[in-house]
Design a protein around this motif. Structure first.
Motif, mmCIF file in Angstrom:
data_model
loop_
_atom_site.group_PDB
_atom_site.id
_atom_site.type_symbol
_atom_site.label_atom_id
_atom_site.label_comp_id
_atom_site.label_asym_id
_atom_site.label_seq_id
_atom_site.Cartn_x
_atom_site.Cartn_y
_atom_site.Cartn_z
ATOM 1 N N ASP A 197 36.569 28.742 75.501
ATOM 2 C CA ASP A 197 35.850 29.268 76.675
ATOM 3 C C ASP A 197 35.604 30.776 76.585
ATOM 4 O OD1 ASP A 197 35.847 26.750 77.772
ATOM 5 O OD2 ASP A 197 37.726 27.053 78.868
ATOM 6 N N ILE A 198 36.029 31.398 75.491
ATOM 7 C CA ILE A 198 35.779 32.837 75.342
ATOM 8 C C ILE A 198 34.353 33.009 74.812
ATOM 9 C CG2 ILE A 198 36.451 34.960 74.136
ATOM 10 C CD1 ILE A 198 39.317 33.872 74.003
ATOM 11 N N PRO A 199 33.479 33.681 75.580
ATOM 12 C CA PRO A 199 32.075 33.780 75.153
ATOM 13 C C PRO A 199 31.896 34.793 74.027
ATOM 14 C CG PRO A 199 32.419 35.095 77.102
ATOM 15 C CD PRO A 199 33.744 34.446 76.809
ATOM 16 N N LEU A 200 30.786 34.667 73.338
ATOM 17 C CA LEU A 200 30.451 35.679 72.322
ATOM 18 C C LEU A 200 29.708 36.823 72.996
ATOM 19 C CD1 LEU A 200 29.057 33.509 69.368
ATOM 20 C CD2 LEU A 200 31.384 34.253 69.809
ATOM 21 N N ILE A 201 29.906 38.028 72.465
ATOM 22 C CA ILE A 201 29.120 39.144 72.996
ATOM 23 C C ILE A 201 27.672 38.980 72.529
ATOM 24 C CG2 ILE A 201 31.075 40.715 73.155
ATOM 25 C CD1 ILE A 201 30.082 42.067 70.558
ATOM 26 N N LYS A 202 26.753 39.525 73.325
ATOM 27 C CA LYS A 202 25.329 39.396 72.973
ATOM 28 C C LYS A 202 24.753 40.707 72.461
ATOM 29 C CE LYS A 202 24.607 36.053 76.708
ATOM 30 N NZ LYS A 202 25.152 34.949 75.940
ATOM 31 N N ARG A 203 25.460 41.807 72.740
ATOM 32 C CA ARG A 203 24.963 43.129 72.338
ATOM 33 C C ARG A 203 26.120 43.901 71.701
ATOM 34 N NH1 ARG A 203 22.228 43.803 78.258
ATOM 35 N NH2 ARG A 203 20.569 42.285 77.950
ATOM 36 N N PRO A 204 25.808 44.918 70.910
ATOM 37 C CA PRO A 204 26.870 45.600 70.141
ATOM 38 C C PRO A 204 27.931 46.287 70.996
ATOM 39 C CG PRO A 204 24.702 46.107 69.265
ATOM 40 C CD PRO A 204 24.470 45.405 70.564
ATOM 41 N N ASN A 207 31.448 51.078 68.297
ATOM 42 C CA ASN A 207 31.894 51.126 66.900
ATOM 43 C C ASN A 207 32.064 49.750 66.262
ATOM 44 O OD1 ASN A 207 31.911 53.919 66.573
ATOM 45 N ND2 ASN A 207 33.903 54.099 67.550
ATOM 46 N N GLY A 208 31.425 48.734 66.863
ATOM 47 C CA GLY A 208 31.493 47.398 66.281
ATOM 48 C C GLY A 208 32.869 46.754 66.403
ATOM 49 N N LEU A 209 33.623 47.176 67.413
ATOM 50 C CA LEU A 209 34.953 46.573 67.586
ATOM 51 C C LEU A 209 34.812 45.135 68.086
ATOM 52 C CD1 LEU A 209 38.163 48.148 68.716
ATOM 53 C CD2 LEU A 209 37.410 46.197 70.044
ATOM 54 N N ILE A 210 35.466 44.210 67.408
ATOM 55 C CA ILE A 210 35.424 42.814 67.850
ATOM 56 C C ILE A 210 36.830 42.202 67.793
ATOM 57 C CG2 ILE A 210 33.016 42.237 67.368
ATOM 58 C CD1 ILE A 210 33.784 41.298 64.644
ATOM 59 N N GLU A 211 37.058 41.325 68.734
ATOM 60 C CA GLU A 211 38.381 40.718 68.880
ATOM 61 C C GLU A 211 38.533 39.559 67.901
ATOM 62 O OE1 GLU A 211 40.377 39.489 73.036
ATOM 63 O OE2 GLU A 211 38.569 38.376 72.553
ATOM 64 N N ILE A 212 39.631 39.572 67.136
ATOM 65 C CA ILE A 212 39.876 38.421 66.241
ATOM 66 C C ILE A 212 41.052 37.575 66.756
ATOM 67 C CG2 ILE A 212 38.898 39.528 64.196
ATOM 68 C CD1 ILE A 212 41.913 39.900 63.304
ATOM 69 N N SER A 213 41.920 38.198 67.534
ATOM 70 C CA SER A 213 43.010 37.450 68.190
ATOM 71 C C SER A 213 43.224 38.075 69.553
ATOM 72 C CB SER A 213 44.325 37.557 67.421
ATOM 73 O OG SER A 213 44.183 37.194 66.086
ATOM 74 N N ARG A 214 43.704 37.270 70.476
ATOM 75 C CA ARG A 214 44.070 37.790 71.795
ATOM 76 C C ARG A 214 45.537 37.468 72.025
ATOM 77 N NH1 ARG A 214 40.227 36.553 76.995
ATOM 78 N NH2 ARG A 214 38.665 37.506 75.639
ATOM 79 N N PRO A 234 37.967 31.693 66.463
ATOM 80 C CA PRO A 234 37.470 30.993 65.269
ATOM 81 C C PRO A 234 36.641 31.935 64.379
ATOM 82 C CG PRO A 234 37.068 29.709 67.256
ATOM 83 C CD PRO A 234 37.581 31.040 67.710
ATOM 84 N N LEU A 235 36.796 31.749 63.083
ATOM 85 C CA LEU A 235 36.149 32.632 62.114
ATOM 86 C C LEU A 235 34.630 32.723 62.322
ATOM 87 C CD1 LEU A 235 36.465 34.449 59.714
ATOM 88 C CD2 LEU A 235 36.551 32.450 58.234
ATOM 89 N N GLU A 236 33.997 31.576 62.599
ATOM 90 C CA GLU A 236 32.527 31.637 62.746
ATOM 91 C C GLU A 236 32.122 32.505 63.937
ATOM 92 O OE1 GLU A 236 34.374 28.897 62.885
ATOM 93 O OE2 GLU A 236 33.706 27.489 64.413
ATOM 94 N N ASN A 237 32.946 32.532 64.982
ATOM 95 C CA ASN A 237 32.623 33.389 66.136
ATOM 96 C C ASN A 237 32.817 34.865 65.798
ATOM 97 O OD1 ASN A 237 32.234 31.013 67.394
ATOM 98 N ND2 ASN A 237 33.765 31.289 69.000
ATOM 99 N N VAL A 238 33.860 35.156 65.015
ATOM 100 C CA VAL A 238 34.089 36.543 64.589
ATOM 101 C C VAL A 238 32.876 37.026 63.786
ATOM 102 C CG1 VAL A 238 35.523 38.052 63.157
ATOM 103 C CG2 VAL A 238 36.612 36.282 64.560
ATOM 104 N N VAL A 239 32.422 36.193 62.878
ATOM 105 C CA VAL A 239 31.285 36.589 62.023
ATOM 106 C C VAL A 239 30.017 36.768 62.858
ATOM 107 C CG1 VAL A 239 29.794 35.838 60.116
ATOM 108 C CG2 VAL A 239 32.274 35.539 59.966
ATOM 109 N N VAL A 276 43.943 35.462 56.293
ATOM 110 C CA VAL A 276 43.581 36.867 56.534
ATOM 111 C C VAL A 276 42.526 37.317 55.525
ATOM 112 C CG1 VAL A 276 44.448 39.248 56.612
ATOM 113 C CG2 VAL A 276 45.836 37.394 57.538
ATOM 114 N N VAL A 277 42.736 36.973 54.267
ATOM 115 C CA VAL A 277 41.787 37.401 53.229
ATOM 116 C C VAL A 277 40.417 36.737 53.458
ATOM 117 C CG1 VAL A 277 41.288 37.355 50.756
ATOM 118 C CG2 VAL A 277 43.588 37.927 51.563
ATOM 119 N N LYS A 278 40.445 35.477 53.855
ATOM 120 C CA LYS A 278 39.178 34.780 54.140
ATOM 121 C C LYS A 278 38.445 35.467 55.300
ATOM 122 C CE LYS A 278 37.292 30.219 54.956
ATOM 123 N NZ LYS A 278 37.529 28.906 55.466
ATOM 124 N N LEU A 279 39.201 35.867 56.302
ATOM 125 C CA LEU A 279 38.604 36.591 57.430
ATOM 126 C C LEU A 279 37.881 37.850 56.935
ATOM 127 C CD1 LEU A 279 38.478 37.423 60.560
ATOM 128 C CD2 LEU A 279 40.612 38.616 60.115
#
Ligand code: SF4
Length: 495
Positions: A197-204, A207-214, A234-239, A276-279
């Motif tokens: 249920d965590i949405p993806l951001i739509k705009r930058p 500094n391009g900070l993005i959450e990989i874990s909460r 999930p990795l695809e959401n991070v990407v 981690v390396v795959k991320l």
């Protein structure tokens, strides 16, 4: 013009010259340096396009995303431009990290330098701008610093609704009620959000900070993350979020309380190296530069090979000169470790903590990682002997390139020690001043190298020169006064 205006104090609506770490400087009170200096060097206004900010704080981007999905008409603007939008707005949403200056960094800087931190000054300036429109505009505040209103009834009274905790499940309802002009509950507490249920951001984001874990899971009692369950994005959401950011930013910063624990299910917190390396590899495919926010010292020692492999992926030592990361050193006392943060050492024992810290610093030094480490002054039940042990630990770390920053303990409303007494500057004893002086010695020792490496290739020459002058000034002032440490620290505290 939009019904909903989203913003944040000017201290947060900045990319800090593309150097995320300089964001700490926004906690500086404009006392020893003027406010124009703090603003110019630590929080220049972020770029805007058609009135909207090009980058915004990550948490605010999440809220923006939810509101857009729910059909709200939203604009996200810089606070200095907000008046242009207020005549048509019905609701203002403000994201805050440190609105009243009660966060550990602000409290420490203010105790040493005197005056109000810039974070507080800018939040109050923002509220003053909204004040004339309060008859028809509702103000909703949320974010990591929203708990601070629980400590200040005056500023709490200036806000219609304070959202504390995770916003995903409550935000749309609160904004909808505000748009209908309904009376809002003063405080709404958000519950933990399921990963799906965590949405993806739509705009930058900034500094391009993005959450990989909460959340974190280590359970330190002084920390706001203690009460959150750890979830990996999930990795695809991070990407996907990385792709959104690099439309405007030079790279991305992977944010987690411990980046090395991405994908880790081990109850002893040994990193899952392959995950981690795959991320890092996946994100590196879409972003030229990949940085990180935080990692734990114990995870570095538990799996040093993961540090080396990350370096290969992101190019540390080649395209990237140094790799900065925030981390918690906290104390040199195994007694306090056992009492307040047993999980922080895992997979090691609190008795091993000082050796773990030194090993981690050594591994990071060899791999060109530079920890900006915080330690805590004034933890509940702290004794002089605990502080002496921390001093000894800091002295052991002299040969490792790093910054060590002492912070005063704050019993934040969102941590397990919230019922403990607040530690104030009146509680500071000689041995605390000595600890601060030893940390300052350490930082001054490394400041030249850090300046050279951190600003290598940085193109904004006036700003680079300004920082160079500032670092000279700090170094010279400190060297001059080193012999009078106690008198010096006391005089600063007394200002
Ligand atoms: S390890 Fe860090 S983030 Fe996790 S609970 Fe402890 S202080 Fe908080």
């Amino acid at each position: 013009m939009a019904d909903v205006v989203l913003t944040a104090p000017a201290t947060e609506m900045s990319n800090h010259h593309g150097k995320e770490f300089l964001g700490f400087g926004t906690c500086t009170p404009p006392t020893v340096v003027p406010s124009w200096f703090v603003k110019m060097f630590f929080y220049p206004k972020v770029k805007c396009r058609n009135g909207e900010v090009v980058e915004a704080p990550y948490g605010l981007r999440k809220i923006e995303s939810i509101l857009i999905d729910e059909g709200f008409d939203v604009v996200t603007v810089h606070p200095y431009d907000i008046e242009r939008y207020l005549k048509d707005a019905k609701v203002v949403g403000i994201s805050v990290m440190d609105p009243l200056g009660f966060g550990p960094v602000s409290v420490t800087f203010s105790a040493i330098l005197g005056g109000d931190p810039s974070t507080r000054i800018e939040f109050i300036n923002l509220i003053k701008k909204i004040e004339p429109y309060r008859g028809r505009v509702k103000v909703i505040v949320g974010g990591a610093g929203a708990w601070q209103f629980e400590w200040d009834s005056y500023w709490k009274s200036k806000i219609d609704c304070i959202i504390i905790g995770e916003g995903e499940y409550v935000v749309a309802d609160v904004f909808r009620r505000a748009l209908r002009g309904e009376e809002l509950p003063k405080v709404v507490r958000g519950r933990p959000t399921k990963v799906e249920d965590i949405p993806l951001i739509k705009r930058p984001s900034i500094n391009g900070l993005i959450e990989i874990s909460r959340g974190c899971g280590r359970g330190c009692k002084f920390c706001s993350e203690t009460l959150k369950v750890k979830r990996d994005i999930p990795l695809e959401n991070v990407v996907k979020e990385a792709e959104v950011c690099v439309r405007e930013t030079k790279g991305v910063i992977l944010h987690a309380e411990d980046v090395l624990l991405y994908g880790c299910k081990d109850p002893k917190f040994v990193p899952n190296e392959e995950k981690v390396v795959k991320l890092f590899k996946s994100v590196r495919e879409v972003s030229e530069y990949v940085g990180v926010s935080h990692c734990s010292l114990a995870a570095v020692v538990a799996k040093p090979s993961v540090v080396e492999r990350i370096n290969e992926v992101v190019g540390v030592g080649e395209k990237v000169s140094i790799f900065g990361v925030q981390t918690g050193l906290e104390t040199g006392s195994s007694r306090l470790m056992e009492m307040h943060m047993h999980g922080k050492c895992l997979p090691f024992h609190p008795n091993e903590w000082c050796d773990v810290v030194e090993s981690a610093f050594s591994i990071m030094h060899e791999n060109r990682w530079v920890p900006a480490s915080t330690l805590i002054v004034g933890l509940p039940k702290e004794t002089e002997s605990d502080v002496v042990k921390t001093i000894e630990l800091v002295e052991r770390l002299r040969d490792y390139c790093s910054l060590i920053v002492p912070l005063i303990f704050i019993p934040m409303e969102v941590c397990a020690l919230r019922r403990e007494r607040a530690f104030t500057k009146e509680n500071l004893k000689d041995y605390h001043y000595e600890l601060m002086a030893v940390c300052m010695d350490h930082d001054v020792y490394w400041v030249d190298k850090l300046f050279r490496e951190y600003f290598k290739g940085y193109k904004n020459i006036p700003i680079k020169l300004g920082y160079w002058v500032f670092s000279r000034w700090v170094k010279k002032s400190w060297e001059k006064r080193r012999r009078e440490i106690k008198a010096f620290m006391k005089s600063l505290v007394g200002r």
